[in-house]
Design a protein around this motif. Structure first.
Motif, PDB file in Angstrom:
ATOM      1  N   GLY A 153       0.646  -1.209  -0.002  1.00  0.00           N
ATOM      2  CA  GLY A 153       0.026   0.162  -0.067  1.00  0.00           C
ATOM      3  C   GLY A 153       0.805   1.385  -0.154  1.00  0.00           C
ATOM      4  N   VAL A 154       1.929   1.199  -0.449  1.00  0.00           N
ATOM      5  CA  VAL A 154       2.804   2.467  -0.532  1.00  0.00           C
ATOM      6  C   VAL A 154       3.129   2.865  -2.160  1.00  0.00           C
ATOM      7  N   GLY A 155       2.304   3.833  -2.571  1.00  0.00           N
ATOM      8  CA  GLY A 155       2.381   4.202  -4.125  1.00  0.00           C
ATOM      9  C   GLY A 155       2.351   5.640  -4.084  1.00  0.00           C
ATOM     10  N   VAL A 156       2.536   6.385  -3.098  1.00  0.00           N
ATOM     11  CA  VAL A 156       2.671   7.961  -3.060  1.00  0.00           C
ATOM     12  C   VAL A 156       3.922   8.117  -3.402  1.00  0.00           C
ATOM     13  N   THR A 157       4.084   9.228  -4.168  1.00  0.00           N
ATOM     14  CA  THR A 157       5.588   9.569  -4.658  1.00  0.00           C
ATOM     15  C   THR A 157       6.645   9.964  -3.217  1.00  0.00           C
ATOM     16  N   ASP A 158       5.889  10.631  -2.463  1.00  0.00           N
ATOM     17  CA  ASP A 158       6.688  11.006  -1.109  1.00  0.00           C
ATOM     18  C   ASP A 158       6.853   9.754  -0.499  1.00  0.00           C
ATOM     19  N   SER A 159       6.230   8.638  -0.308  1.00  0.00           N
ATOM     20  CA  SER A 159       6.433   7.568   0.495  1.00  0.00           C
ATOM     21  C   SER A 159       7.376   6.816  -0.148  1.00  0.00           C
ATOM     22  N   LEU A 160       7.195   6.837  -1.347  1.00  0.00           N
ATOM     23  CA  LEU A 160       8.076   5.586  -2.153  1.00  0.00           C
ATOM     24  C   LEU A 160       9.764   6.348  -1.997  1.00  0.00           C
ATOM     25  N   ILE A 161       9.848   7.561  -2.231  1.00  0.00           N
ATOM     26  CA  ILE A 161      11.203   8.095  -1.939  1.00  0.00           C
ATOM     27  C   ILE A 161      11.679   7.870  -0.673  1.00  0.00           C
ATOM     28  N   ASP A 162      10.715   8.314   0.508  1.00  0.00           N
ATOM     29  CA  ASP A 162      11.092   8.322   1.803  1.00  0.00           C
ATOM     30  C   ASP A 162      11.294   6.941   2.295  1.00  0.00           C
ATOM     31  N   GLY A 163      10.774   5.997   1.508  1.00  0.00           N
ATOM     32  CA  GLY A 163      10.800   4.462   2.068  1.00  0.00           C
ATOM     33  C   GLY A 163      12.234   4.106   1.540  1.00  0.00           C
ATOM     34  N   VAL A 164      12.660   4.488   0.266  1.00  0.00           N
ATOM     35  CA  VAL A 164      13.898   4.072  -0.030  1.00  0.00           C
ATOM     36  C   VAL A 164      14.988   4.695   0.561  1.00  0.00           C
ATOM     37  N   ILE A 165      14.983   5.944   0.996  1.00  0.00           N
ATOM     38  CA  ILE A 165      16.066   6.398   1.958  1.00  0.00           C
ATOM     39  C   ILE A 165      16.122   5.788   3.371  1.00  0.00           C
ATOM     40  N   ARG A 166      15.021   5.007   3.549  1.00  0.00           N
ATOM     41  CA  ARG A 166      15.059   4.321   4.887  1.00  0.00           C
ATOM     42  C   ARG A 166      15.368   2.811   4.514  1.00  0.00           C
ATOM     43  N   GLY A 167      15.574   2.583   3.494  1.00  0.00           N
ATOM     44  CA  GLY A 167      16.213   1.189   3.173  1.00  0.00           C
ATOM     45  C   GLY A 167      15.338   0.170   2.351  1.00  0.00           C
ATOM     46  N   ILE A 168      14.124   0.445   2.055  1.00  0.00           N
ATOM     47  CA  ILE A 168      13.250  -0.356   1.623  1.00  0.00           C
ATOM     48  C   ILE A 168      13.253  -0.245   0.088  1.00  0.00           C
ATOM     49  N   PHE A 217       8.143  -2.082  -3.446  1.00  0.00           N
ATOM     50  CA  PHE A 217       6.818  -1.671  -3.100  1.00  0.00           C
ATOM     51  C   PHE A 217       5.546  -2.289  -3.975  1.00  0.00           C
ATOM     52  N   ASP A 218       4.489  -2.253  -3.451  1.00  0.00           N
ATOM     53  CA  ASP A 218       3.152  -2.705  -3.964  1.00  0.00           C
ATOM     54  C   ASP A 218       2.155  -1.936  -3.741  1.00  0.00           C
ATOM     55  N   CYS A 219       1.341  -1.420  -4.628  1.00  0.00           N
ATOM     56  CA  CYS A 219       0.058  -0.343  -4.357  1.00  0.00           C
ATOM     57  C   CYS A 219      -0.936  -0.614  -5.590  1.00  0.00           C
ATOM     58  N   VAL A 220      -2.077  -0.454  -5.546  1.00  0.00           N
ATOM     59  CA  VAL A 220      -2.961   0.008  -6.208  1.00  0.00           C
ATOM     60  C   VAL A 220      -3.328   1.506  -6.583  1.00  0.00           C
ATOM     61  N   LEU A 221      -2.578   2.229  -5.839  1.00  0.00           N
ATOM     62  CA  LEU A 221      -2.807   3.750  -6.146  1.00  0.00           C
ATOM     63  C   LEU A 221      -2.892   4.125  -7.334  1.00  0.00           C
ATOM     64  N   PRO A 222      -1.776   3.797  -8.409  1.00  0.00           N
ATOM     65  CA  PRO A 222      -1.750   4.401  -9.591  1.00  0.00           C
ATOM     66  C   PRO A 222      -2.935   4.096 -10.681  1.00  0.00           C
ATOM     67  N   THR A 223      -3.433   2.952 -10.498  1.00  0.00           N
ATOM     68  CA  THR A 223      -4.409   2.464 -11.379  1.00  0.00           C
ATOM     69  C   THR A 223      -5.814   3.065 -10.776  1.00  0.00           C
ATOM     70  N   ARG A 224      -5.745   3.329  -9.269  1.00  0.00           N
ATOM     71  CA  ARG A 224      -7.032   3.678  -8.603  1.00  0.00           C
ATOM     72  C   ARG A 224      -7.263   4.897  -8.851  1.00  0.00           C
ATOM     73  N   ILE A 225      -6.425   5.795  -8.859  1.00  0.00           N
ATOM     74  CA  ILE A 225      -6.331   7.185  -9.022  1.00  0.00           C
ATOM     75  C   ILE A 225      -6.659   7.522 -10.436  1.00  0.00           C
ATOM     76  N   ALA A 226      -6.094   6.599 -11.461  1.00  0.00           N
ATOM     77  CA  ALA A 226      -6.447   6.842 -12.541  1.00  0.00           C
ATOM     78  C   ALA A 226      -7.910   6.471 -12.961  1.00  0.00           C
ATOM     79  N   ARG A 227      -8.560   5.490 -12.349  1.00  0.00           N
ATOM     80  CA  ARG A 227      -9.849   5.302 -12.521  1.00  0.00           C
ATOM     81  C   ARG A 227     -10.703   6.529 -11.839  1.00  0.00           C
ATOM     82  N   ASN A 228     -10.125   7.577 -11.430  1.00  0.00           N
ATOM     83  CA  ASN A 228     -10.752   8.708 -10.972  1.00  0.00           C
ATOM     84  C   ASN A 228     -10.486   9.854 -11.461  1.00  0.00           C
ATOM     85  N   GLY A 229      -9.702   9.685 -12.746  1.00  0.00           N
ATOM     86  CA  GLY A 229      -9.396  10.531 -13.653  1.00  0.00           C
ATOM     87  C   GLY A 229      -8.180  11.470 -13.045  1.00  0.00           C
ATOM     88  N   THR A 230      -7.241  11.023 -12.313  1.00  0.00           N
ATOM     89  CA  THR A 230      -6.071  11.672 -11.724  1.00  0.00           C
ATOM     90  C   THR A 230      -4.791  11.102 -12.177  1.00  0.00           C
TER      91      THR A 230
END
Ligand SMILES: [Zn+2]
Length: 132
Positions: free
Chosen positions: A2-17, A20-33
């Motif tokens: 459930g990590v798919g927002v750009t800030d969480s992805l980059i901060d996750g990498v900084i912390r060693g992760i 990632f896996d998340c539905v966000l890119p397709t979910r927000i696309a289905r809402n036109g975003t």
């Protein structure tokens, strides 16, 4: 995860992760975003009805090379699933490209510079920043 927002992805990498896996890119696309190099864009908004530019002028994905904001907006507003697929394709491409940039930034030792750039694009440094 459930990590798919750009800030969480980059901060996750900084912390060693590094996965990632998340539905966000397709979910927000289905809402036109869509996610863009200029931040969040709600392509179904009326302001894009006659905007014949790509979703993101910095993106080279199939959607951005072949379809305009106006056409994708028209498809979404008309209930055509092709518009949702085009927006989803762009969002997935955007995130894959972003993570490739993160990999290169690690190699170049400038990940914090990339973080600052993305946070500026999405306004994450501002109070009441809108997430997805
Ligand atoms: Zn694109």
């Amino acid at each position: 995860m459930g990590v798919g927002v750009t800030d969480s992805l980059i901060d996750g990498v900084i912390r060693g992760i590094d996965m990632f896996d998340c539905v966000l890119p397709t979910r927000i696309a289905r809402n036109g975003t869509v996610m863009t190099s200029h931040g969040r864009l709600v392509v179904k908004n009326a302001e894009y009805a006659r905007d014949f530019g790509p979703l993101d002028d910095q993106c080279s994905c199939y959607t951005c090379r072949n379809y305009s904001r106006a056409y994708i907006r028209h498809l979404i507003k008309s209930g055509e699933t092709f518009g949702l697929r085009l927006a989803s394709y762009h969002n997935l491409y955007y995130l894959i490209h972003l993570m490739k940039r993160v990999q290169q930034a690690i190699l170049d030792d400038n990940l914090l510079d990339l973080r600052a750039e993305v946070f500026e694009q999405y306004g994450y440094n501002k109070p009441n920043a809108k997430s997805f």
